[in-house]
Design a protein around this motif. Sequence first.
Motif, PDB file in Angstrom:
ATOM      1  N   GLN A  22     -10.867 -44.187   0.771  1.00 37.01           N
ATOM      2  CA  GLN A  22     -11.044 -43.667  -0.578  1.00 37.01           C
ATOM      3  C   GLN A  22     -10.645 -42.199  -0.610  1.00 37.01           C
ATOM      4  O   GLN A  22     -10.465 -41.560   0.431  1.00 37.01           O
ATOM      5  N   GLY A  23     -10.502 -41.668  -1.833  1.00 38.44           N
ATOM      6  CA  GLY A  23     -10.157 -40.265  -1.991  1.00 38.44           C
ATOM      7  C   GLY A  23     -11.395 -39.380  -2.008  1.00 38.44           C
ATOM      8  O   GLY A  23     -12.529 -39.854  -1.897  1.00 38.44           O
ATOM      9  N   SER A  24     -11.177 -38.083  -2.210  1.00 34.38           N
ATOM     10  CA  SER A  24     -12.273 -37.123  -2.161  1.00 34.38           C
ATOM     11  C   SER A  24     -13.293 -37.355  -3.263  1.00 34.38           C
ATOM     12  O   SER A  24     -14.486 -37.112  -3.076  1.00 34.38           O
ATOM     13  N   PHE A  25     -12.855 -37.814  -4.450  1.00 34.65           N
ATOM     14  CA  PHE A  25     -13.761 -38.048  -5.562  1.00 34.65           C
ATOM     15  C   PHE A  25     -13.718 -39.495  -6.030  1.00 34.65           C
ATOM     16  O   PHE A  25     -14.302 -39.827  -7.053  1.00 34.65           O
ATOM     17  N   SER A  26     -13.032 -40.320  -5.295  1.00 33.50           N
ATOM     18  CA  SER A  26     -12.764 -41.671  -5.767  1.00 33.50           C
ATOM     19  C   SER A  26     -13.987 -42.566  -5.657  1.00 33.50           C
ATOM     20  O   SER A  26     -14.681 -42.581  -4.645  1.00 33.50           O
ATOM     21  N   ASN A  27     -14.218 -43.307  -6.737  1.00 28.51           N
ATOM     22  CA  ASN A  27     -15.257 -44.331  -6.708  1.00 28.51           C
ATOM     23  C   ASN A  27     -14.665 -45.682  -6.319  1.00 28.51           C
ATOM     24  O   ASN A  27     -15.390 -46.626  -6.065  1.00 28.51           O
ATOM     25  N   LYS A  28     -13.317 -45.748  -6.280  1.00 28.05           N
ATOM     26  CA  LYS A  28     -12.638 -46.963  -5.868  1.00 28.05           C
ATOM     27  C   LYS A  28     -12.267 -46.868  -4.398  1.00 28.05           C
ATOM     28  O   LYS A  28     -12.107 -45.779  -3.852  1.00 28.05           O
ATOM     29  N   THR A  29     -12.106 -48.029  -3.773  1.00 28.70           N
ATOM     30  CA  THR A  29     -11.835 -48.083  -2.342  1.00 28.70           C
ATOM     31  C   THR A  29     -10.703 -49.058  -2.066  1.00 28.70           C
ATOM     32  O   THR A  29     -10.659 -50.161  -2.635  1.00 28.70           O
ATOM     33  N   TYR A  30      -9.800 -48.624  -1.202  1.00 29.48           N
ATOM     34  CA  TYR A  30      -8.760 -49.526  -0.691  1.00 29.48           C
ATOM     35  C   TYR A  30      -9.262 -50.106   0.631  1.00 29.48           C
ATOM     36  O   TYR A  30      -9.758 -49.375   1.503  1.00 29.48           O
ATOM     37  N   SER A  31      -9.159 -51.421   0.790  1.00 25.07           N
ATOM     38  CA  SER A  31      -9.674 -52.081   1.995  1.00 25.07           C
ATOM     39  C   SER A  31      -8.595 -52.928   2.650  1.00 25.07           C
ATOM     40  O   SER A  31      -7.789 -53.575   1.966  1.00 25.07           O
ATOM     41  N   GLN A  32      -8.601 -52.925   3.986  1.00 29.60           N
ATOM     42  CA  GLN A  32      -7.688 -53.782   4.753  1.00 29.60           C
ATOM     43  C   GLN A  32      -8.455 -54.381   5.918  1.00 29.60           C
ATOM     44  O   GLN A  32      -9.179 -53.690   6.629  1.00 29.60           O
ATOM     45  N   ARG A  33      -8.243 -55.699   6.135  1.00 30.73           N
ATOM     46  CA  ARG A  33      -8.964 -56.410   7.178  1.00 30.73           C
ATOM     47  C   ARG A  33      -8.141 -56.466   8.458  1.00 30.73           C
ATOM     48  O   ARG A  33      -6.934 -56.691   8.427  1.00 30.73           O
ATOM     49  N   ILE A  34      -8.840 -56.306   9.581  1.00 25.37           N
ATOM     50  CA  ILE A  34      -8.233 -56.351  10.909  1.00 25.37           C
ATOM     51  C   ILE A  34      -8.956 -57.425  11.719  1.00 25.37           C
ATOM     52  O   ILE A  34     -10.183 -57.399  11.831  1.00 25.37           O
ATOM     53  N   ARG A  35      -8.182 -58.338  12.295  1.00 25.62           N
ATOM     54  CA  ARG A  35      -8.772 -59.399  13.118  1.00 25.62           C
ATOM     55  C   ARG A  35      -8.768 -58.948  14.577  1.00 25.62           C
ATOM     56  O   ARG A  35      -7.724 -58.587  15.133  1.00 25.62           O
ATOM     57  N   VAL A  36      -9.925 -58.994  15.202  1.00 21.37           N
ATOM     58  CA  VAL A  36     -10.075 -58.610  16.613  1.00 21.37           C
ATOM     59  C   VAL A  36     -10.659 -59.787  17.369  1.00 21.37           C
ATOM     60  O   VAL A  36     -11.712 -60.323  16.997  1.00 21.37           O
ATOM     61  N   ARG A  37      -9.942 -60.207  18.487  1.00 25.79           N
ATOM     62  CA  ARG A  37     -10.416 -61.323  19.301  1.00 25.79           C
ATOM     63  C   ARG A  37     -10.561 -60.865  20.748  1.00 25.79           C
ATOM     64  O   ARG A  37      -9.736 -60.110  21.263  1.00 25.79           O
ATOM     65  N   SER A  38     -11.633 -61.356  21.382  1.00 21.33           N
ATOM     66  CA  SER A  38     -11.899 -60.987  22.778  1.00 21.33           C
ATOM     67  C   SER A  38     -12.274 -62.231  23.555  1.00 21.33           C
ATOM     68  O   SER A  38     -12.951 -63.121  23.032  1.00 21.33           O
ATOM     69  N   CYS A  39     -11.828 -62.272  24.840  1.00 20.36           N
ATOM     70  CA  CYS A  39     -12.153 -63.415  25.693  1.00 20.36           C
ATOM     71  C   CYS A  39     -12.406 -62.926  27.109  1.00 20.36           C
ATOM     72  O   CYS A  39     -11.633 -62.125  27.664  1.00 20.36           O
ATOM     73  N   LEU A  40     -13.501 -63.392  27.744  1.00 25.64           N
ATOM     74  CA  LEU A  40     -13.858 -63.025  29.113  1.00 25.64           C
ATOM     75  C   LEU A  40     -14.189 -64.267  29.907  1.00 25.64           C
ATOM     76  O   LEU A  40     -14.468 -65.324  29.369  1.00 25.64           O
ATOM     77  N   SER A  41     -14.172 -64.151  31.266  1.00 26.72           N
ATOM     78  CA  SER A  41     -14.562 -65.265  32.136  1.00 26.72           C
ATOM     79  C   SER A  41     -16.083 -65.385  32.187  1.00 26.72           C
ATOM     80  O   SER A  41     -16.800 -64.483  31.796  1.00 26.72           O
ATOM     81  N   ALA A  42     -16.596 -66.489  32.736  1.00 29.66           N
ATOM     82  CA  ALA A  42     -18.017 -66.805  32.606  1.00 29.66           C
ATOM     83  C   ALA A  42     -18.808 -66.531  33.867  1.00 29.66           C
ATOM     84  O   ALA A  42     -18.539 -67.099  34.900  1.00 29.66           O
ATOM     85  N   ILE A  43     -19.796 -65.650  33.808  1.00 31.72           N
ATOM     86  CA  ILE A  43     -20.785 -65.382  34.859  1.00 31.72           C
ATOM     87  C   ILE A  43     -22.042 -64.894  34.147  1.00 31.72           C
ATOM     88  O   ILE A  43     -21.957 -64.208  33.150  1.00 31.72           O
ATOM     89  N   THR A  44     -23.196 -65.220  34.660  1.00 30.51           N
ATOM     90  CA  THR A  44     -24.447 -64.717  34.103  1.00 30.51           C
ATOM     91  C   THR A  44     -25.321 -64.207  35.225  1.00 30.51           C
ATOM     92  O   THR A  44     -25.532 -64.899  36.209  1.00 30.51           O
ATOM     93  N   ILE A  45     -25.842 -62.989  35.106  1.00 29.28           N
ATOM     94  CA  ILE A  45     -26.632 -62.345  36.152  1.00 29.28           C
ATOM     95  C   ILE A  45     -27.922 -61.825  35.530  1.00 29.28           C
ATOM     96  O   ILE A  45     -27.928 -61.293  34.426  1.00 29.28           O
ATOM     97  N   ARG A  46     -29.041 -61.958  36.271  1.00 27.75           N
ATOM     98  CA  ARG A  46     -30.306 -61.387  35.826  1.00 27.75           C
ATOM     99  C   ARG A  46     -30.295 -59.879  36.055  1.00 27.75           C
ATOM    100  O   ARG A  46     -29.944 -59.411  37.136  1.00 27.75           O
ATOM    101  N   ALA A  47     -30.640 -59.092  35.050  1.00 34.97           N
ATOM    102  CA  ALA A  47     -30.587 -57.648  35.188  1.00 34.97           C
ATOM    103  C   ALA A  47     -31.861 -57.100  35.793  1.00 34.97           C
ATOM    104  O   ALA A  47     -32.925 -57.683  35.683  1.00 34.97           O
ATOM    105  N   ASP A  48     -31.759 -55.944  36.434  1.00 34.65           N
ATOM    106  CA  ASP A  48     -32.905 -55.226  36.995  1.00 34.65           C
ATOM    107  C   ASP A  48     -33.457 -54.325  35.905  1.00 34.65           C
ATOM    108  O   ASP A  48     -32.876 -53.298  35.574  1.00 34.65           O
ATOM    109  N   THR A  49     -34.595 -54.724  35.369  1.00 34.30           N
ATOM    110  CA  THR A  49     -35.147 -53.954  34.250  1.00 34.30           C
ATOM    111  C   THR A  49     -35.600 -52.580  34.672  1.00 34.30           C
ATOM    112  O   THR A  49     -35.612 -51.651  33.887  1.00 34.30           O
TER     113      THR A  49
END
Length: 1103
Positions: A1062-1089
Motif C-alpha cells: 500500500q501507499g503512505s496514505f492508501s486505504n487500498k492494498t495491492y496483494s499478490q500470492r506466493i506459493r511456498v512448498r517444503s519437503c524433508l526426510s523422515a526422522i523423529t527424535i525425543r528432545a532433551d527438555t
Amino acid sequence: MDERIEDDDREVLAGLSTLPPHRKAHSYSQQLRFTSTQNSHQQLRKHSLDEKRIPINIGSFYNSYEDDDDFFPDSSNNHTIAGGDNYTSQTIDSGGNVDDLLQCQPLPEFIGNGGGIGIFKVPIRSAVHPGRPPYLELRPHPLRETQAGKFLRNIACAESQLWAGQESGLRVWEFHNAYKSGCGLGGRVRRGDEDAVPFYESADTSPIVCLAADHGNRLMWSGHKDGKIRSWKMDQSFGNAFKEGLSWQAHKGPVHAMVISSYGDIWTGSEGGVIKIWPWESIEKSLSLSPEEKHMATLLVERSYIDLRSQVTVNGVCSLSSQEVKCLLSDNVKARVWCTSPMSFSLWDARTKDLLKVFNIDGQVENRVDVSPVQQDQAIEDEMKVKFASTSSKKEKSQGTSFLQRSRNAIIGAADAVRRVATKGAGAFVEEAKRIETIVQTSDGSVWSGCTNGLLVQWDANGTRVQDFNHHPCAVQCFCTFGTRIYVGYVSGIIQVLDLEGNLIAGWVAHNSPVIGLAVGNQHVFSLATHGGIRGWLIASPGPIDNIIRSELAEKELIYTRRHNVRILIGTWNVGQGRTSQESLTSWLGSTISDVGIVVVGLQEVEMGAGFLAMSAAKETVGLEGSSVGQWWLDTIGKALEEGKAFERMGSRQLAGLLISLWVRKNLRTHVGDIDAAAVPCGFGRTIGNKGGVGLRIRVYDRIMCFVNCHLAAHLEAVNRRNADFDHIYRNMVFSRSSTATAAGASTATQMLRGANAMGFNTEEARPELSEADMVVFFGDFNYRLFGISYDEARDFVSQRCFDWLREKDQLRKEMKAGKVFQGMREALIKFPPTYKFERHKAGLAGYDSGEKRRIPAWCDRVMYRDTRSAPTSECNLECPVVSSIVQYDACMDVNDSDHKPVRCKFNLKIARVDRSIRRKELGKIMTSNEKIKSMLEGLNCVPETIVSPSNIVLENQEMSFLHITNKSMKEKAIYKITCERQHTVTASEEAPTCNPRGAFGFPRWLEVTPAAGIIKPEQNIEVSVRNEELHSLEVSVDGIPQKLWSEDARYKEVILVVHVQGSFSNKTYSQRIRVRSCLSAITIRADTKSSSGRRNQGGMNV
C-alpha cells in the motif's frame, strides 16, 4: 435613641428615597433606576434569530455618565426568555405586573478591564472548530453519571467494525452505520448513548482490560480483569447481549496485555511480571470443538500454556522485572515480541520463545534481581517507623511559635511521610516521570515507546535506543500508526501526528479529557477518551480536505443548532462560624427558586480555629475533606431547597472553612452532569484553607461551567494580597472528581494545557482550566473595602441609599477598572446596602458595627462572572454559545445570624449547543455527495506499482530462497507486509490438502520469513529471505511444562504467502500470492527438555 434609629432604618428599607444626600447634586443610581423603569415596556420584544441585535439605551449611558462608562444597561441583547421546560421562565407579557416585569429585566453591568488577552481571553467556540480537523463523532461525550459500570476502556478495529471494551462487556459499531443518527432519549439505548451511532452490546462480563484482533480467524480476543480470555466472532449476527465463544482462565490477576505473535500464538501478561504463551495448536483444536464440548475446550487451552517467567528463573533468581506487564508488542518484521514493564523491556524470539535481552528505559542491558514483595513490605514498614519517630521527637524551635503553626507542621509532616513512603512502596519512587505507558511498531520496523513525562523514544529492532523526542509535556497514553505516520494520544486530550523521523506534523485538542485509545479503520483514526467519547479523524487530515468539510458543515449550522434557557441562582454568605434557621435560609434562597434550574451556594468561615485548620490541612494531603459542621450546612440548605423532591444535590467541596455545593432541579438532571471539584488554599504561605477558593465544574447542555467560592485576604490595606489571591486561585484551580459527588467513573483530574504550547510550541502562556470554561462565576467574601471615606460618611450614604457615591469608593471596582483583578469579568450594578460588618442578631441598618473598631461598611460579598462574549453584547449561537444576564442581585438584610449578610444573584442563561446526532448525519451527506471530497479521498488511495517475484518457491532441506519486491514508482514509497493466508499438508497418497489457518495470518513454525514487513523507497527493491529449519520444533506444553519433539517430516508442506502493498496514505492494498512448498526426510527424535530450558536461561545476552 437606638430604637429610634432602628425605626428610621426600617422605613428606609421599606422604600427607596428619592433625595440624594446634601453632599452631591444628583445621584447616578437614581437616574439609572429611572431610565430602566421608564423604558421597560419599549424594551420588550419577541426573540428572533433574524433580528439585528442593537443594545438598548447604551448610547445614553456612554454619553451621560462618564464615571460609569463600563456599565451596560443589559448584559445580553435580548430581553425575551424563550419558553421551555418548567425550570425556565416564559416570555414576559408587557401587560403584566410592573414589579414582576422589572424583576425579570437584565440589570446594568460593570465590566472589568484586561479580559481580552492571555489567560483571561474568552475561549474560542465555533460551529466547526478552526483549530482541529473535522471529525466523525461515533459516540459523543456521555455524562459521567450515565456510565456507572459501563465506562469504555480500550478500542480495536476490524475490517468493517470498531470494537470497544468496557467495564461490563463489549460494544461493536459497524462502519456502514457510521453516519446514522442516534436513537434519542426514547430509543432502545440507555441514557448517555442517545446520540451515539447504533451499536451492539455483549452479555455482561468482567471488565475488559485489553483487546487483540485476529483477522485470520475473524475473532476478537479480550483480556479481562478477572484473569479470563474470551473470543468473539466478528462475522456473527449481532443482537442484544451477544455471547462469547471460547474462554478460559489465563491468570489469577488481570490480563494487563495481550498480543498475537507472528506465529499465531497468543502472548499475555499480568501482575508480578508473569508472561504466558498460549500455543495456536491448542487454541485451534479448542475452537474446532462443538459448543457441547465447551468445558473440554477450556481445559485443553488452560493446560497448554508456557510460563516464560518460570523458564528464565534459576535458583529463585529471575532477570525479569516483577512489576506488572504494561504492554506486549509483536514485531512482525523480525518475528519477535516486546514486553514492557513500567521501567524496563524484555525482548523475546516469537518462534523459539527464547529471551534475547532485558534492558531498561535508558537502553542499558540489565541482569537484575528484583526484591521480593516480603522484603519490600518490610522496608516500607521500617521507613514509616523512622518517619513517625522523627516527627514525634522534634522539639519546638521557640516558645513563641503559635499552636496553629506547630499543629500544622507536625500533622502535615507525618502525612507527607506516609504519602512518600507509600509512593515508594508502589514502585514509583525512582524515576516516576520516565514510566513506560505504551509502545508501538512503525512500518519501517522501528519501535516507539511513550513515557509519563511526554518523552517519545525510538528503538531499533534489537532494542538499541536510537533517539528521543519531547513534543509535549504531558504523559503519553497511546499510539497507533498508519502508513508513514505515527499518532500519539496524550493525557491532556491532545493528539499529535509525527513522521517516521519523529518530526511533528500536526497536533490538536481532540478531547477535553485524556486520550486512552487509538485505532485505525475505515479511513479514520479513532480516538477514545476517558469519558467514553469516540471520535474518528480522517487519515487525510490535516490537509486541504479539512477546509472543504468545515465550510460545508458551517453552512448547515442552523440545522444542527439547539437553544436552551436555564436560570441559575448563586448564593454566598460568610456565616462567621455560626449556624442559622430554616426561616433565614428560606428568606435567602427558598423564596427565589421557583424559576431556577441550578442552585450554587458558597459559604465562608463555616468552621475555623487553629486546631480545625491544621487538621483540615493534614486531611487534604491524604485526599480527605469535609467536617460535621459542613455536613450540617449541606443538609440544612437541602431542606430549604426541598432536596429529594424538587432538587438533587450533585456535589460539594469543602476546604477548611470554605464550602461550595450545587443542586439541580430534577427535570433538568438529564442535561447536567460531569461534576468535578477543586480547592486552592491561599492562607499561611498558600497551604492553609482559612483563605482560598473551592470550585465546582459541571456540564450543562454540553457547555462547561465553573463556580468558584472564594475568601480572599482581609483588612483594608491588603488590596494587593487580595489581587494576588485571585490570580493564584485562577491559575492553579485544577478540577478532579468530587469525593462527595454522586458521579461514578474515573477521575478526569489532570490539568489541561491549551494554546499553541500544547502542540509543542511555547508561543503562548499555558491556559488554566478556568480559562477554557464557557462560563465562570466567582463569588464569596472578597474582602474588598471602601477607601477614602469615614465610618460616619459611609453610614450617612447608606441610610439615604446613595450607593452610586459609595461605588466610587469601592476598592474592587477601582482594581477591576485598572485590570488588576477579575479581568474581563462582569458584575451587576449594586443597589443594596454594604453587607459588612454587622452585629449579630441586630436588625436593620442599625446593626452595622458600632463597637470600638467601628469598621467601615463595605461590599465584601460579591458575585462576578464571564461567559463566552468577547464583546459587551452578542447573540447566542455556536460561536458564542453561553450568553448570560443578571436578573436579580441583592442582599437579604433581614437575616442577622452573622456579621455578614447573605447575597444572592440570579442569572438567566441562553445556551446554544450542537445536536451531535443531526450533525453526524449532515456530515455523512457531505462525505457521500461532495464530488471534490470524494475525488480527494480517492486520490490518496494510490498504490505504488510493484513487482513481486518469484510466484512459486520450493524449499529443500536447509535451502534458503529469496523473494524480491520492487517499487517501480518514482515518487511514492511502498509499504509492504507478508502474511500466511493458509497452509496445507500433502501426504504421499496425494490426498486432498487440509487447510490449517493460523492466528492473525501467522507463519507455521517451520517457516522463517525475514523481513516480513517494511518500506521500499521509490525505484528500489528489497530482498526477503524465505527458509525452513532442518530440525523444526514441534512443542506442546502441559501445565506450563514444555514437552518437545524434534521432527523431520516426509510429507510435503505448502503455504500460501500474501504480499500486501500500500501507499503512505492508501486505504487500498495491492496483494499478490506466493506459493511456498517444503519437503524433508523422515526422522523423529525425543528432545532433551533440560537443554532446551538451559538455552532459554541465557536472558542477559545481546541480540
